[in-house]
Design an enzyme around this catalytic site. Structure first.
Site, PDB file in Angstrom:
ATOM      1  N   ASP A  92      12.161  23.289 -31.654  1.00 21.45           N
ATOM      2  CA  ASP A  92      12.885  22.040 -32.270  1.00 21.45           C
ATOM      3  C   ASP A  92      13.782  21.352 -31.427  1.00 21.45           C
ATOM      4  O   ASP A  92      14.263  20.573 -31.669  1.00 21.45           O
ATOM      5  CB  ASP A  92      13.245  22.341 -34.001  1.00 21.45           C
ATOM      6  CG  ASP A  92      14.119  23.641 -33.622  1.00 21.45           C
ATOM      7  OD1 ASP A  92      14.952  23.759 -32.815  1.00 21.45           O
ATOM      8  OD2 ASP A  92      14.711  24.376 -34.585  1.00 21.45           O
ATOM      9  N   CYS A 137       0.828  -1.105   0.043  1.00 20.38           N
ATOM     10  CA  CYS A 137       0.011   0.010   0.081  1.00 20.38           C
ATOM     11  C   CYS A 137       0.909   1.186  -0.157  1.00 20.38           C
ATOM     12  O   CYS A 137       1.999   1.078   0.144  1.00 20.38           O
ATOM     13  CB  CYS A 137      -0.890  -0.073   1.278  1.00 20.38           C
ATOM     14  SG  CYS A 137       0.044   0.150   2.620  1.00 20.38           S
ATOM     15  N   CYS A 162       3.800   2.142   2.127  1.00 23.29           N
ATOM     16  CA  CYS A 162       5.099   1.203   1.797  1.00 23.29           C
ATOM     17  C   CYS A 162       5.944   2.142   0.875  1.00 23.29           C
ATOM     18  O   CYS A 162       7.283   2.248   0.954  1.00 23.29           O
ATOM     19  CB  CYS A 162       4.713  -0.180   1.080  1.00 23.29           C
ATOM     20  SG  CYS A 162       3.591  -1.362   1.928  1.00 23.29           S
ATOM     21  N   ASP A 195       8.128  28.867 -31.579  1.00 19.74           N
ATOM     22  CA  ASP A 195       9.430  29.175 -32.368  1.00 19.74           C
ATOM     23  C   ASP A 195       8.667  29.207 -33.723  1.00 19.74           C
ATOM     24  O   ASP A 195       7.938  28.479 -34.105  1.00 19.74           O
ATOM     25  CB  ASP A 195      10.254  28.174 -32.298  1.00 19.74           C
ATOM     26  CG  ASP A 195      11.364  28.276 -32.972  1.00 19.74           C
ATOM     27  OD1 ASP A 195      12.116  29.429 -32.808  1.00 19.74           O
ATOM     28  OD2 ASP A 195      12.156  27.377 -33.541  1.00 19.74           O
ATOM     29  N   ASP A 203      16.826  25.869 -29.407  1.00 17.94           N
ATOM     30  CA  ASP A 203      15.898  26.612 -28.432  1.00 17.94           C
ATOM     31  C   ASP A 203      15.985  25.862 -27.127  1.00 17.94           C
ATOM     32  O   ASP A 203      15.208  26.128 -26.102  1.00 17.94           O
ATOM     33  CB  ASP A 203      14.280  26.161 -28.759  1.00 17.94           C
ATOM     34  CG  ASP A 203      14.095  26.811 -30.340  1.00 17.94           C
ATOM     35  OD1 ASP A 203      14.633  27.680 -30.759  1.00 17.94           O
ATOM     36  OD2 ASP A 203      13.414  25.939 -31.039  1.00 17.94           O
TER      37      ASP A 203
HETATM   38  P1  ADP Z   1      14.593  31.074 -35.551  1.00 17.53           P
HETATM   39  O1  ADP Z   1      14.190  31.855 -34.324  1.00 17.53           O
HETATM   40  O2  ADP Z   1      14.004  31.357 -36.676  1.00 17.53           O
HETATM   41  O3  ADP Z   1      15.143  29.584 -35.353  1.00 17.53           O
HETATM   42  P2  ADP Z   1      17.722  31.778 -35.280  1.00 17.53           P
HETATM   43  O4  ADP Z   1      17.854  32.545 -34.057  1.00 17.53           O
HETATM   44  O5  ADP Z   1      18.389  30.601 -35.830  1.00 17.53           O
HETATM   45  O6  ADP Z   1      16.263  31.911 -36.110  1.00 17.53           O
HETATM   46  O7  ADP Z   1      18.320  33.007 -36.596  1.00 17.53           O
HETATM   47  C1  ADP Z   1      17.874  34.067 -36.788  1.00 17.53           C
HETATM   48  C2  ADP Z   1      18.434  34.910 -37.955  1.00 17.53           C
HETATM   49  O8  ADP Z   1      19.951  34.795 -37.934  1.00 17.53           O
HETATM   50  C3  ADP Z   1      17.904  33.993 -39.203  1.00 17.53           C
HETATM   51  O9  ADP Z   1      16.791  34.572 -39.587  1.00 17.53           O
HETATM   52  C4  ADP Z   1      19.226  34.705 -40.256  1.00 17.53           C
HETATM   53  O10 ADP Z   1      18.823  35.964 -40.476  1.00 17.53           O
HETATM   54  C5  ADP Z   1      20.241  34.593 -39.209  1.00 17.53           C
HETATM   55  N1  ADP Z   1      21.241  33.575 -39.475  1.00 17.53           N
HETATM   56  C6  ADP Z   1      21.391  32.838 -38.355  1.00 17.53           C
HETATM   57  N2  ADP Z   1      22.172  31.724 -38.846  1.00 17.53           N
HETATM   58  C7  ADP Z   1      22.626  32.218 -40.147  1.00 17.53           C
HETATM   59  C8  ADP Z   1      23.364  31.386 -40.985  1.00 17.53           C
HETATM   60  N3  ADP Z   1      23.986  30.136 -40.830  1.00 17.53           N
HETATM   61  N4  ADP Z   1      23.503  31.914 -42.264  1.00 17.53           N
HETATM   62  C9  ADP Z   1      22.789  33.207 -42.477  1.00 17.53           C
HETATM   63  N5  ADP Z   1      21.936  33.798 -41.600  1.00 17.53           N
HETATM   64  C10 ADP Z   1      21.819  33.228 -40.450  1.00 17.53           C
HETATM   65 MG    MG Z   2      15.250  27.768 -34.547  1.00 17.76          MG
END
Ligand code: ADP
Ligand code: MG
Length: 746
Positions: A629, A13, A16, A429, A633
């Site tokens: 994702d 129970c 325990c 996101d 995040d």
């Molecule tokens: P999200 O919130 O859409 O996941 P991120 O924080 O990953 O966005 O990225 C935000 C912005 O930074 C993108 O929209 C882009 O403008 C720029 N950015 C990030 N990483 C890259 C990359 N490897 N090449 C070009 N732009 C990038």
């Molecule tokens: Mg993202």
């Protein structure tokens, strides 16, 4: 942190549960111990490696049995065997007690019990005394053994209550036979039938509970049944069926139409459609061709293909899902910990109430005082068993977690299950959550003498080093157009801004407007206007700069998932505030938000600031569910009250989220919340059901109504009520199995 899983025996129970937990927590290095009454197991987390024997010994010392769980499937089948034999024995015990008890009960009710004063009557009573003693030993021995074990540990549990209640009844009867004359005439009575019927009823309750409990583990059984036993493997010049345990990574496996895919892998030949609904809850079969991932346990439809294994044994998605579901089913939400605490003090309190009842009846009760004293304290002991209390919450958790798994919703911790339904604000996101996360280049624009082709080549070359979905889009665009890439040195990614690197001895920047600002690279007026226009159409603009000059722009669009809008509207209808959070350009974010009916947008938020935004919302008394994702995040998911990771169907090892949605659809959030609300409601009903018998029953059993109505609770009725309370709880939890979120969407 290391977690050990143990199978337990001898638990009867709720009290325990806290005893074993206490014993485990007393061991140095043990950080956390969770004991589950429903499936008789313990999960123990320790700071460092310690011998399991230490844990087992501590449990033994507390009066219970324990063994290590190594293989989940084996464990499940041995447990089933043990339970089967336990069930059979308990059935015999119950039947025997009923056969002895029932005639006695009828005789008692008809006032046919042999007299204690006539010589013949006395002899019959002595015979009954022996017979009931044997019955107590055979049918109720486990209560007395349990009570003895508890006593040796200076503790009391449900067994103590039953053993005391029935034992005292039997001893009193013996006393009444031996020293009849000492008792007042009205108290010259035996209570053999009460003792035996109580044992029969409590056993019956346990039997019914076991039966009902079998259904609650249905989810795990269903998942286990998805795993085929053999796989058809392709060797150099033959194809043979081998047991699935013998599969290795990088084996080639053939899957024919209608077959279940044995393990995880990547398609290398052929194509087909695969039904993944058993794992993701998504009804539509998915197309699989060259280089697509396939998941073990899913069902191949019409085509035939060969895949190369990538994960086998315990590593497969299915094995991990099973493990996850099992752990979550064993974990306890806050509500259960509360119930356990109450149950822990319940038994001693009941014993005190029983003693007080006896004292009051003996001193100021109506005649025959001795008999009433006995009946009332016995009824108190029996009705107050906290059995259902320990079951109430864990059993709902088991069913709720299993139910969720059926819908492709994996719950990591019962706390997440308890909280999901209370969320007031959902933060989504953008990339990969609202949108498909498969962005595509929609335009390449050259500013000066450069041509578009060169812009794309430079951009793609730079992005080779990045893992961002945008990078993938740019690389794919270049490859599709047949361009070959250039070597890059000094590559650097600036999270939330973009990337930079050196190509042909020139420092090149690629990223958003914020990156250009940061580098003090001007964006000329005409381009800026064009950018805003494109952004308003939901496209993400990226600039390419060489020598402090913007020489080109690339726009990328990520299509919105087809069912995002519908799910978001449902969330809003459920009264939730829905917010979009993204690092993307303001205009782009607004445009996408508008398309899915979201009005609150937090855009251009750097990855490291996402968690801060969540905390700000929490400070404003929002209960926040964050959906992302799980890759960039993670801090935000962890910060939120409930983190939902949008899975890709294969990635379930996302630790930062409390809930993982196997299908990419946002509909999963709606379903998870509905299941949570339903489950928490069920837990509360169960707690009510478990408590109500005790709360109403104890005072009546103690005889509180006697002065007014002359009513006393027959101890046998108390036994029936207590058996009934566990059955109510388990039965009510089973009701959850038939809950379908689809029928509950407005
Ligand atoms: P999200 O919130 O859409 O996941 P991120 O924080 O990953 O966005 O990225 C935000 C912005 O930074 C993108 O929209 C882009 O403008 C720029 N950015 C990030 N990483 C890259 C990359 N490897 N090449 C070009 N732009 C990038
Ligand atoms: Mg993202």
């Amino acid at each position: 942190m290391i977690t050990y899983h143990l199978a337990l025996t001898g638990m009867s129970c709720a009290s325990c549960v806290s005893r074993i937990e206490k014993a485990l927590l007393a061991i140095p290095d043990v950080q956390n111990a969770q004991v589950n009454l429903v499936n008789q197991s313990a999960a123990v987390s320790t700071i460092k490696n310690i011998p399991v024997d230490v844990l087992i010994k501590a449990i033994k010392h507390a009066g219970y049995g324990a063994s290590v769980i190594n293989n989940l499937e084996e464990e499940e089948s041995t447990k089933a065997l043990i339970e089967k034999s336990y069930y059979r024995h308990l059935t015999y015990k119950t039947i025997f007690a009923a056969i002895v008890g029932f005639p006695l009960l009828v005789m008692g009710m008809l006032d046919f019990m042999p007299s204690l004063i006539t010589p013949v009557g006395r002899q019959i009573n002595i015979g009954l005394c022996f017979l009931t003693f044997l019955t107590l030993v055979y049918s109720g021995g486990h209560f007395f053994i349990g009570a003895w074990k508890a006593l040796r540990n200076h503790a009391a549990n449900m067994d103590t209550l039953i053993a005391l209640g029935t034992g005292v009844a039997w001893l009193y009867s013996l006393f009444a036979i031996l020293f009849t004359k000492w008792l007042p005439p009205l108290a010259q009575h035996v209570y053999f039938e009460a003792a035996i019927i109580i044992i029969a009823l409590v056993n019956l309750g346990a039997l019914l509970e076991l039966r009902a409990r079998r259904h609650t583990s249905g989810a795990i059984k269903r998942l286990m049944s998805l795993q085929p036993k053999t796989a058809r493997i392709i060797r150099i010049n033959e194809e043979i069926d081998i047991p699935i345990e013998d599969l290795l990574i990088a084996d080639l496996v053939r899957v024919r139409p209608g077959e279940q895919i044995p393990v995880d892998g990547i398609v290398v030949e052929g194509q087909s459609h695969v039904d993944e609904s058993m794992l993701t809850g998504e009804a539509l079969p998915k197309e699989k061709k060259m280089n697509d991932k396939v998941v073990g346990g899913t069902l191949n439809k019409s085509g035939s293909f060969i895949f190369k294994t990538t994960r086998v044994g315990k590593e497969t998605t299915l094995a991990q899902i099973i493990q996850l579901v099992q752990h979550a089913q064993n974990s306890k939400p806050a509500l259960a910990r509360l119930a356990d605490q109450v149950a822990g003090v319940f038994v001693p309190v009941v014993m005190i109430i029983a003693i007080l009842t006896a004292l009051i009846w003996f001193n100021v009760g109506a005649e025959p005082r001795v008999a009433y004293m006995l009946v009332t304290s016995m009824a108190v002991l029996v009705i107050a068993c906290p059995c259902a209390l320990g079951l109430a919450v864990p059993i709902s958790v088991m069913v709720g977690v299993g139910k969720a798994a059926e819908q492709g919703i994996l719950i990591r911790q019962a706390d997440a299950l308890q909280q999901a339904g209370q969320v007031t604000t959902i933060v989504l996101d953008k990339t990969g959550t609202i949108t498909l996360g498969k962005p595509q280049v929609t335009g390449v624009y050259a500013v000066q003498k450069m041509d578009e082709q060169q812009i794309l080549i430079m951009a793609a070359s730079l992005e080779v080093g990045s893992e961002h979905p945008l990078a993938e889009a740019i690389i794919n665009a270049a490859k599709d157009r047949g361009h070959s890439l250039l070597p890059v040195t000094n590559f650097q990614a600036i999270s939330g801004y973009g990337v930079n690197g050196t190509i042909q001895e020139k420092l090149i920047w690629l990223g958003n407007a914020k990156l250009m600002d940061l580098q003090k690279i001007p964006i000329e007026g005409a381009l800026k206007n064009q950018t805003e226009q494109l952004a308003a159409l939901g496209q993400t603009p990226l600039y390419l700069a060489v020598d402090e000059q913007v020489i080109g722009m690339i726009t990328i669009a990520d299509p919105i998932k087809p069912d995002s809008k519908e799910a978001i509207i449902q969330l809003q209808k459920m009264g939730l505030k829905v917010i979009m959070l993204t690092g993307d350009h303001h205009g782009t974010a607004q445009s996408i938000a508008a398309a899915v009916n979201i009005s609150d947008v937090l855009a251009e938020v750097l990855p490291q600031d996402k968690a801060k935004k969540i905390a700000e919302l929490q400070a404003m008394k929002h209960i926040v569910g964050m959906v992302g994702d799980g890759i960039n995040d993670a801090p935000a998911l962890a910060q939120a009250d409930v983190g939902f990771a949008i899975g890709t169907g294969t990635d379930i090892a996302i630790e930062s989220a409390g809930i993982i949605l196997m299908s990419g659809s946002l509909q999963g959030i709606v379903n998870a919340m509905l299941i949570s609300r339903q489950t928490v409601g069920n837990m509360k009903q169960n707690l009510f059901g478990a408590f109500i018998y005790n709360i109403i029953g104890i005072p009546i059993a103690a005889g509180i109504l006697y002065p007014f109505t002359g009513l006393l609770l027959n101890p046998m009725i108390a036994g029936a009520a207590m058996a009934f309370s566990s059955v109510t709880v388990v039965g009510n939890a089973n009701r959850l199995r038939f809950f379908n979120p689809r029928n509950n969407i407005s």
